[in-house]
Enzyme design. Structure first.
Site, PDB file in Angstrom:
ATOM      1  CB  SER A  19      -0.735  -4.942  -2.127  1.00  0.00           C
ATOM      2  OG  SER A  19      -1.888  -5.677  -1.716  1.00  0.00           O
ATOM      3  CE1 TYR A  35      -2.767  -3.201  -7.094  1.00  0.00           C
ATOM      4  CE2 TYR A  35      -2.822  -4.949  -5.357  1.00  0.00           C
ATOM      5  CZ  TYR A  35      -3.054  -4.161  -6.053  1.00  0.00           C
ATOM      6  OH  TYR A  35      -2.600  -2.777  -4.782  1.00  0.00           O
TER       7      TYR A  35
END
Ligand SMILES: NC(=O)c1ccc[n+]([C@@H]2O[C@H](COP(=O)([O-])OP(=O)(O)OC[C@H]3O[C@@H](n4cnc5c(N)ncnc54)[C@H](OP(=O)(O)O)[C@@H]3O)[C@@H](O)[C@H]2O)c1
Length: 259
Positions: A139, A152
């Site tokens: 990501s 995350y």
């Protein structure tokens, strides 16, 4: 890529489901992994009918050690599988001050441990064969952790570092490792109300995201950022990091730390 069999995790929805669709349309056979067996079966049936490729469903909860071991064994032993798309992941643990430890644990289990163990399971076979593909979905938050929640982005930074190290180790043995860093992509990982608050210019469709990532794979990129207009920006970032290397491990502390 010549015709392969690829195992795609998190294929029941979102990015993984589009990978399955695109890979099938490229003529590849597939093994689809996620928890939702019914969704996987429906996707497999559609892809068999529309493309004629072989699609197998392997329902597994990759956060559970028994299920993870089952998928690992398959990657270790099945000589037909020559590629892995390590895509399954979860987000949304919230601020660290209120984060649920059980959610933190399951996020690290899926986003970090499962990704690592599945890549480690297939790597020896691919290296021995001298060919194969590992795609790890990370990501852009790996590059901007301060702009998100705490856990995350850290899991995704792990996947980026892991991918770069894997590429260094396996690349010379003929295995291509690609880290894909999507920006905000319209999938069920996001609550609709949250997406509605984000400027539309910052949100990519899942079809565009996966098509760009596969174009990056065709270009043999090691790191693919689907929205980045100019890869020279990424090259400069990597070069700046590389410039630190000669001084990252020396016999003496830096002068400012000496009494
Ligand atoms: N969407 C974005 O904005 C964005 C941006 C950057 C990176 N990513 C990354 O892209 C990847 C895919 O995300 P997405 O946006 O496509 O999310 P999604 O639509 O929520 O899909 C997640 C997939 O992972 C599977 N999954 C979740 N928990 C699992 C478990 N314990 N075991 C096995 N499979 C599990 C889900 O299937 P089941 O529920 O059936 O198990 C589903 O197929 C993730 O790694 C995510 O971090 C997404």
């Amino acid at each position: 890529m010549t015709k392969q069999t690829l195992l795609v995790t998190g294929a029941s929805n979102g990015i993984g489901a589009v990978y399955a669709d695109r890979l099938a349309r490229r003529g590849h056979d597939l093994v689809l992994v996620a928890r939702s067996a019914d969704k996987l079966q429906a996707l497999a049936e559609r892809l068999r009918q529309e493309t004629g490729v072989a699609v197998e469903v392997l329902a597994a909860d990759l956060g559970k050690s028994g299920d993870l071991a089952k998928v690992e064994a398959r990657l270790r032993e099945d000589a037909a599988i020559t590629g892995l798309v390590n895509n399954a992941g979860i987000a949304g643990e919230g601020p660290i001050l209120t984060a649920d430890p059980a959610i933190i644990d399951s996020m690290i289990a899926l986003n970090v441990s499962a990704v690592t163990r599945l890549a480690a399971a297939i790597a020896p076979r691919l290296a021995a064969r001298g060919a194969g593909t590992i795609v790890n979905i990370t990501s852009v938050t790996a590059l901007m952790p301060e702009a998100f929640t705490a856990v995350y982005p850290a899991t995704k930074a792990f996947v980026l570092a892991f991918s770069e190290a894997l590429q260094a180790e396996l690349g010379p043995r003929g295995v291509h490792v690609q880290a894909v860093l999507p920006g905000i992509t319209r999938t069920a990982i996001w609550e609709e109300e949250r997406l509605a608050q984000i400027p539309a210019e910052m949100v990519m469709s899942v079809d565009d995201m996966v098509d760009a990532a596969l174009a990056g794979l065709d270009l043999r990129e090691r790191i693919t950022i689907p929205s980045l207009p100019d890869t020279a920006d990424l090259d400069r970032f990597l070069a700046a990091r590389g410039a630190l290397r000669p001084n990252l491990s020396l016999r003496k502390p830096a002068p400012r730390y000496r009494a």
